[in-house]
Write an enzyme that holds these catalytic residues in place. Structure first.
Site, PDB file in Angstrom:
ATOM      1  N   CYS A 157      -5.980   0.107   3.624  1.00 18.19           N
ATOM      2  CA  CYS A 157      -7.447   0.048   3.557  1.00 18.19           C
ATOM      3  C   CYS A 157      -7.983  -0.824   4.701  1.00 18.19           C
ATOM      4  CB  CYS A 157      -7.874  -0.445   2.181  1.00 18.19           C
ATOM      5  SG  CYS A 157      -9.589  -0.089   1.811  1.00 18.19           S
ATOM      6  N   HIS A 178      -4.540   2.844  -1.913  1.00 18.41           N
ATOM      7  CA  HIS A 178      -3.955   1.552  -2.287  1.00 18.41           C
ATOM      8  C   HIS A 178      -2.681   1.707  -3.114  1.00 18.41           C
ATOM      9  CE1 HIS A 178      -7.244  -1.221  -1.111  1.00 18.41           C
ATOM     10  NE2 HIS A 178      -8.026  -0.181  -1.312  1.00 18.41           N
ATOM     11  N   GLU A 234      -0.517  -0.489  -3.681  1.00 14.39           N
ATOM     12  CA  GLU A 234      -0.279  -1.735  -4.439  1.00 14.39           C
ATOM     13  C   GLU A 234      -1.074  -1.766  -5.737  1.00 14.39           C
ATOM     14  OE1 GLU A 234      -2.330  -1.439  -2.005  1.00 14.39           O
ATOM     15  OE2 GLU A 234      -4.068  -2.758  -2.311  1.00 14.39           O
TER      16      GLU A 234
END
Lengths: 224, 84
Positions: free
Chosen positions: A85, A201, A203
Protein backbone atom coordinates in the site's frame (compact mmCIF):
# COMPACT_ATOMS: atom_id res chain seq x y z
CA UNK A 1 15.05 -14.62 8.89
CA UNK A 2 15.36 -11.26 10.61
CA UNK A 3 13.06 -8.53 9.35
CA UNK A 4 12.71 -4.79 9.79
CA UNK A 5 9.35 -3.01 9.69
CA UNK A 6 10.04 0.61 8.78
CA UNK A 7 8.04 3.18 10.73
CA UNK A 8 7.49 6.58 9.11
CA UNK A 9 5.52 9.41 10.69
CA UNK A 10 2.03 8.44 9.54
CA UNK A 11 2.56 4.69 9.07
CA UNK A 12 -0.47 2.87 10.42
CA UNK A 13 -0.14 -0.74 9.27
CA UNK A 14 3.24 -1.24 10.93
CA UNK A 15 1.77 -3.22 13.85
CA UNK A 16 -0.18 -5.51 11.52
CA UNK A 17 2.95 -6.12 9.46
CA UNK A 18 5.03 -6.76 12.60
CA UNK A 19 2.42 -9.23 13.84
CA UNK A 20 2.17 -11.08 10.53
CA UNK A 21 5.95 -11.37 10.10
CA UNK A 22 6.48 -12.57 13.67
CA UNK A 23 3.62 -15.01 13.51
CA UNK A 24 5.07 -16.58 10.39
CA UNK A 25 8.59 -16.85 11.73
CA UNK A 26 10.27 -13.79 10.26
CA UNK A 27 11.50 -12.30 13.57
CA UNK A 28 10.40 -8.69 13.07
CA UNK A 29 11.57 -5.47 14.70
CA UNK A 30 10.38 -1.90 14.24
CA UNK A 31 12.91 0.45 12.66
CA UNK A 32 12.44 4.22 12.81
CA UNK A 33 12.80 6.12 9.52
CA UNK A 34 15.89 7.97 10.79
CA UNK A 35 17.87 4.73 10.91
CA UNK A 36 20.69 4.56 8.36
CA UNK A 37 21.85 0.97 8.83
CA UNK A 38 19.89 -2.12 7.84
CA UNK A 39 22.82 -4.52 7.64
CA UNK A 40 21.54 -6.86 10.37
CA UNK A 41 18.31 -7.64 8.50
CA UNK A 42 17.38 -10.08 5.74
CA UNK A 43 14.04 -8.50 4.91
CA UNK A 44 12.72 -4.94 4.98
CA UNK A 45 8.97 -4.27 4.99
CA UNK A 46 7.55 -0.84 4.16
CA UNK A 47 4.08 -0.85 5.72
CA UNK A 48 0.87 0.89 4.75
CA UNK A 49 -0.36 4.19 6.09
CA UNK A 50 -0.13 7.85 5.21
CA UNK A 51 3.54 8.71 5.59
CA UNK A 52 3.98 12.49 5.88
CA UNK A 53 0.23 12.88 5.46
CA UNK A 54 0.49 11.89 1.77
CA UNK A 55 1.49 15.52 1.16
CA UNK A 56 2.48 16.41 -2.41
CA UNK A 57 1.95 12.80 -3.59
CA UNK A 58 1.63 9.57 -1.60
CA UNK A 59 5.17 8.42 -0.77
CA UNK A 60 6.87 11.46 -2.33
CA UNK A 61 8.35 12.80 0.90
CA UNK A 62 8.99 9.48 2.68
CA UNK A 63 11.13 8.47 -0.28
CA UNK A 64 13.75 11.02 0.78
CA UNK A 65 13.90 9.99 4.45
CA UNK A 66 17.23 8.77 5.84
CA UNK A 67 16.25 5.12 5.87
CA UNK A 68 15.36 5.09 2.17
CA UNK A 69 19.03 5.48 1.19
CA UNK A 70 19.68 2.33 3.21
CA UNK A 71 16.66 0.61 1.65
CA UNK A 72 17.98 1.36 -1.85
CA UNK A 73 21.37 -0.17 -0.95
CA UNK A 74 19.63 -3.10 0.73
CA UNK A 75 17.57 -3.73 -2.41
CA UNK A 76 20.58 -3.40 -4.73
CA UNK A 77 22.39 -6.03 -2.66
CA UNK A 78 19.65 -8.51 -3.57
CA UNK A 79 17.99 -8.72 -0.17
CA UNK A 80 14.21 -8.92 0.16
CA UNK A 81 12.06 -5.79 0.23
CA UNK A 82 8.28 -5.80 0.46
CA UNK A 83 6.15 -2.66 0.26
CA UNK A 84 2.43 -2.79 0.90
CA UNK A 85 0.00 0.00 0.00
CA UNK A 86 1.79 3.21 1.09
CA UNK A 87 4.96 1.08 1.08
CA UNK A 88 4.34 0.31 -2.62
CA UNK A 89 3.77 4.03 -3.27
CA UNK A 90 7.10 4.83 -1.60
CA UNK A 91 8.90 2.16 -3.67
CA UNK A 92 7.66 3.62 -6.98
CA UNK A 93 8.47 7.17 -5.89
CA UNK A 94 11.96 5.95 -4.95
CA UNK A 95 12.39 4.36 -8.38
CA UNK A 96 12.90 0.88 -6.91
CA UNK A 97 9.81 -0.20 -8.85
CA UNK A 98 8.61 1.21 -12.18
CA UNK A 99 5.35 3.09 -12.80
CA UNK A 100 3.20 5.26 -10.55
CA UNK A 101 0.16 4.95 -8.29
CA UNK A 102 -2.57 7.45 -9.00
CA UNK A 103 -5.92 8.48 -7.60
CA UNK A 104 -8.51 5.66 -7.88
CA UNK A 105 -10.58 6.02 -11.04
CA UNK A 106 -13.80 6.47 -9.04
CA UNK A 107 -12.08 9.05 -6.76
CA UNK A 108 -13.12 7.13 -3.65
CA UNK A 109 -11.10 5.58 -0.88
CA UNK A 110 -11.84 1.87 -1.29
CA UNK A 111 -11.74 -0.50 1.66
CA UNK A 112 -12.91 -4.01 0.80
CA UNK A 113 -11.94 -7.61 0.22
CA UNK A 114 -10.65 -8.34 -3.29
CA UNK A 115 -9.37 -11.43 -5.06
CA UNK A 116 -5.94 -11.72 -6.60
CA UNK A 117 -4.70 -13.93 -9.37
CA UNK A 118 -1.05 -14.89 -9.04
CA UNK A 119 0.46 -14.23 -12.47
CA UNK A 120 3.99 -15.21 -11.61
CA UNK A 121 4.53 -17.92 -9.02
CA UNK A 122 8.24 -18.06 -9.71
CA UNK A 123 9.26 -15.30 -7.29
CA UNK A 124 10.45 -15.45 -3.68
CA UNK A 125 7.13 -13.85 -2.68
CA UNK A 126 4.80 -16.19 -4.53
CA UNK A 127 6.33 -19.64 -4.91
CA UNK A 128 4.21 -21.24 -2.15
CA UNK A 129 0.91 -19.82 -3.42
CA UNK A 130 -1.58 -22.50 -4.51
CA UNK A 131 -3.33 -22.27 -7.87
CA UNK A 132 -6.37 -20.30 -6.66
CA UNK A 133 -7.48 -16.71 -6.16
CA UNK A 134 -6.23 -15.12 -2.93
CA UNK A 135 -8.76 -13.18 -0.87
CA UNK A 136 -6.96 -10.14 0.53
CA UNK A 137 -8.30 -6.68 1.53
CA UNK A 138 -7.44 -3.35 -0.07
CA UNK A 139 -7.69 0.05 1.66
CA UNK A 140 -6.47 2.95 -0.44
CA UNK A 141 -7.38 6.15 -2.24
CA UNK A 142 -4.38 6.15 -4.58
CA UNK A 143 -3.90 2.66 -5.94
CA UNK A 144 -4.48 3.01 -9.65
CA UNK A 145 -1.33 1.55 -11.13
CA UNK A 146 -0.05 3.34 -14.22
CA UNK A 147 2.93 2.81 -16.47
CA UNK A 148 3.67 4.03 -20.00
CA UNK A 149 3.37 1.56 -22.93
CA UNK A 150 7.13 0.90 -23.13
CA UNK A 151 7.30 0.26 -19.40
CA UNK A 152 4.30 -2.03 -19.57
CA UNK A 153 5.89 -4.06 -22.33
CA UNK A 154 9.03 -4.43 -20.27
CA UNK A 155 7.02 -5.51 -17.20
CA UNK A 156 5.42 -8.24 -19.29
CA UNK A 157 8.62 -9.34 -20.97
CA UNK A 158 10.33 -9.78 -17.62
CA UNK A 159 7.36 -11.41 -15.87
CA UNK A 160 7.27 -8.62 -13.30
CA UNK A 161 3.49 -8.62 -12.86
CA UNK A 162 2.90 -10.85 -9.82
CA UNK A 163 -0.72 -10.10 -8.83
CA UNK A 164 -3.75 -8.93 -10.78
CA UNK A 165 -7.24 -8.18 -9.48
CA UNK A 166 -9.53 -11.10 -10.35
CA UNK A 167 -12.86 -12.73 -9.55
CA UNK A 168 -13.24 -15.33 -6.77
CA UNK A 169 -12.97 -17.89 -9.59
CA UNK A 170 -9.51 -16.49 -10.48
CA UNK A 171 -10.51 -14.79 -13.74
CA UNK A 172 -9.07 -11.36 -14.52
CA UNK A 173 -12.04 -9.22 -15.61
CA UNK A 174 -12.72 -5.52 -15.90
CA UNK A 175 -15.44 -5.79 -13.24
CA UNK A 176 -12.91 -7.23 -10.79
CA UNK A 177 -10.69 -4.14 -11.13
CA UNK A 178 -11.48 -2.00 -8.08
CA UNK A 179 -9.49 1.14 -8.84
CA UNK A 180 -8.85 1.40 -12.58
CA UNK A 181 -5.32 -0.02 -12.48
CA UNK A 182 -3.75 -0.64 -15.86
CA UNK A 183 -4.42 -4.25 -16.84
CA UNK A 184 -5.75 -5.00 -13.29
CA UNK A 185 -2.22 -4.77 -11.88
CA UNK A 186 -2.21 -5.17 -8.08
CA UNK A 187 1.42 -6.10 -7.41
CA UNK A 188 4.76 -6.15 -9.23
CA UNK A 189 8.38 -7.05 -8.61
CA UNK A 190 11.52 -5.34 -9.87
CA UNK A 191 13.52 -6.92 -12.67
CA UNK A 192 15.79 -8.78 -10.24
CA UNK A 193 12.75 -10.16 -8.41
CA UNK A 194 13.79 -9.19 -4.88
CA UNK A 195 11.53 -6.13 -4.41
CA UNK A 196 7.75 -6.59 -4.28
CA UNK A 197 5.18 -3.81 -4.17
CA UNK A 198 1.47 -4.49 -3.84
CA UNK A 199 -1.61 -2.43 -2.98
CA UNK A 200 -3.59 -5.22 -1.21
CA UNK A 201 -2.74 -5.94 2.43
CA UNK A 202 -1.54 -9.54 2.96
CA UNK A 203 -0.63 -8.66 6.56
CA UNK A 204 -4.34 -8.08 7.24
CA UNK A 205 -5.18 -11.57 5.95
CA UNK A 206 -3.17 -13.98 8.08
CA UNK A 207 -5.89 -15.28 10.39
CA UNK A 208 -9.20 -16.82 9.31
CA UNK A 209 -10.85 -15.10 12.29
CA UNK A 210 -10.36 -11.83 10.38
CA UNK A 211 -12.01 -13.09 7.21
CA UNK A 212 -9.14 -14.68 5.31
CA UNK A 213 -5.73 -16.14 5.90
CA UNK A 214 -4.71 -16.20 2.23
CA UNK A 215 -2.06 -13.54 2.89
CA UNK A 216 -0.02 -16.15 4.73
CA UNK A 217 1.03 -17.73 1.43
CA UNK A 218 3.03 -14.64 0.58
CA UNK A 219 4.91 -14.61 3.89
CA UNK A 220 5.35 -18.38 3.79
CA UNK A 221 6.78 -18.18 0.26
CA UNK A 222 9.73 -16.24 1.69
CA UNK A 223 11.04 -19.31 3.46
CA UNK A 224 9.63 -21.97 1.13
CA UNK B 1 11.83 36.52 -6.02
CA UNK B 2 8.87 34.26 -6.47
CA UNK B 3 8.96 31.29 -8.78
CA UNK B 4 5.90 29.22 -9.60
CA UNK B 5 6.04 25.59 -10.63
CA UNK B 6 2.92 24.49 -12.47
CA UNK B 7 2.37 20.76 -12.42
CA UNK B 8 -0.04 19.03 -14.75
CA UNK B 9 -0.90 15.41 -15.39
CA UNK B 10 0.47 14.37 -18.76
CA UNK B 11 -2.05 14.76 -21.56
CA UNK B 12 -2.39 11.02 -22.15
CA UNK B 13 -3.32 10.35 -18.53
CA UNK B 14 -6.88 10.07 -17.30
CA UNK B 15 -7.74 12.76 -14.74
CA UNK B 16 -10.77 11.54 -12.78
CA UNK B 17 -10.65 14.62 -10.56
CA UNK B 18 -10.93 16.88 -13.59
CA UNK B 19 -13.82 14.77 -14.87
CA UNK B 20 -15.66 15.11 -11.55
CA UNK B 21 -15.16 18.89 -11.54
CA UNK B 22 -16.31 19.09 -15.16
CA UNK B 23 -19.42 17.12 -14.28
CA UNK B 24 -20.18 19.42 -11.34
CA UNK B 25 -19.74 22.48 -13.58
CA UNK B 26 -22.18 21.01 -16.10
CA UNK B 27 -24.68 20.44 -13.30
CA UNK B 28 -24.36 24.12 -12.42
CA UNK B 29 -25.22 25.03 -15.99
CA UNK B 30 -21.75 25.84 -17.31
CA UNK B 31 -22.38 24.22 -20.67
CA UNK B 32 -19.64 26.15 -22.45
CA UNK B 33 -16.80 24.20 -20.82
CA UNK B 34 -15.56 21.25 -22.83
CA UNK B 35 -13.02 19.70 -20.49
CA UNK B 36 -11.38 20.20 -17.10
CA UNK B 37 -7.95 19.08 -15.93
CA UNK B 38 -6.79 19.67 -12.36
CA UNK B 39 -3.13 20.38 -11.59
CA UNK B 40 -1.01 21.91 -8.85
CA UNK B 41 0.66 25.27 -8.43
CA UNK B 42 3.65 25.43 -6.11
CA UNK B 43 5.17 28.83 -5.27
CA UNK B 44 8.79 29.06 -4.22
CA UNK B 45 10.53 32.05 -2.69
CA UNK B 46 14.18 32.14 -3.79
CA UNK B 47 16.98 34.65 -3.05
CA UNK B 48 17.53 37.29 -5.71
CA UNK B 49 21.32 37.06 -5.68
CA UNK B 50 21.67 34.11 -8.07
CA UNK B 51 21.96 34.39 -11.84
CA UNK B 52 18.81 33.50 -13.79
CA UNK B 53 20.62 30.39 -14.92
CA UNK B 54 21.53 29.08 -11.44
CA UNK B 55 18.02 29.80 -10.17
CA UNK B 56 16.51 28.03 -13.15
CA UNK B 57 18.76 25.01 -12.73
CA UNK B 58 17.95 24.74 -9.05
CA UNK B 59 14.19 25.00 -9.56
CA UNK B 60 14.31 22.57 -12.44
CA UNK B 61 16.22 20.03 -10.33
CA UNK B 62 13.84 20.51 -7.38
CA UNK B 63 10.88 19.98 -9.68
CA UNK B 64 12.31 16.88 -11.28
CA UNK B 65 13.42 15.36 -7.97
CA UNK B 66 10.48 16.07 -5.72
CA UNK B 67 7.78 18.52 -6.82
CA UNK B 68 6.64 16.59 -9.90
CA UNK B 69 6.57 12.88 -10.62
CA UNK B 70 7.72 12.87 -14.22
CA UNK B 71 6.30 9.39 -14.79
CA UNK B 72 2.83 10.94 -14.78
CA UNK B 73 3.28 14.71 -14.63
CA UNK B 74 4.76 17.57 -16.66
CA UNK B 75 5.94 20.77 -15.03
CA UNK B 76 6.44 24.33 -16.17
CA UNK B 77 8.47 26.99 -14.38
CA UNK B 78 7.23 30.56 -14.32
CA UNK B 79 9.07 33.55 -12.86
CA UNK B 80 6.81 35.88 -10.95
CA UNK B 81 9.48 38.48 -10.22
CA UNK B 82 9.92 40.47 -7.01
CA UNK B 83 7.80 39.51 -4.05
CA UNK B 84 5.07 41.97 -3.17
Amino acid sequence: MKSAVVVFPGSNCDHDMHHALNMLGHDAEYVWHKTADLSEYDLVALPGGFSYGDYLRAGAIARFSTIMKAVVGFAKSGKTVIGVCNGFQILVEAGLLPGALMRNANLRFICKQVYLKTENSDTRFSRAIPDQALQIPIAHGEGRYFIDPAGYESLQENNQIVFRYATPGNDVTEAANPNGSLDNIAGIVNREGNVLGMMPHPERAVESLLGSDDGRWIFESLTA
Amino acid sequence: MKVAVKIRLKKSILDPQGKAVHHALQNLGFDGINDVRVGKLIELEVPDDGTPETIHNMVEEASRKLLANTVIEDFEIEYLGEKA
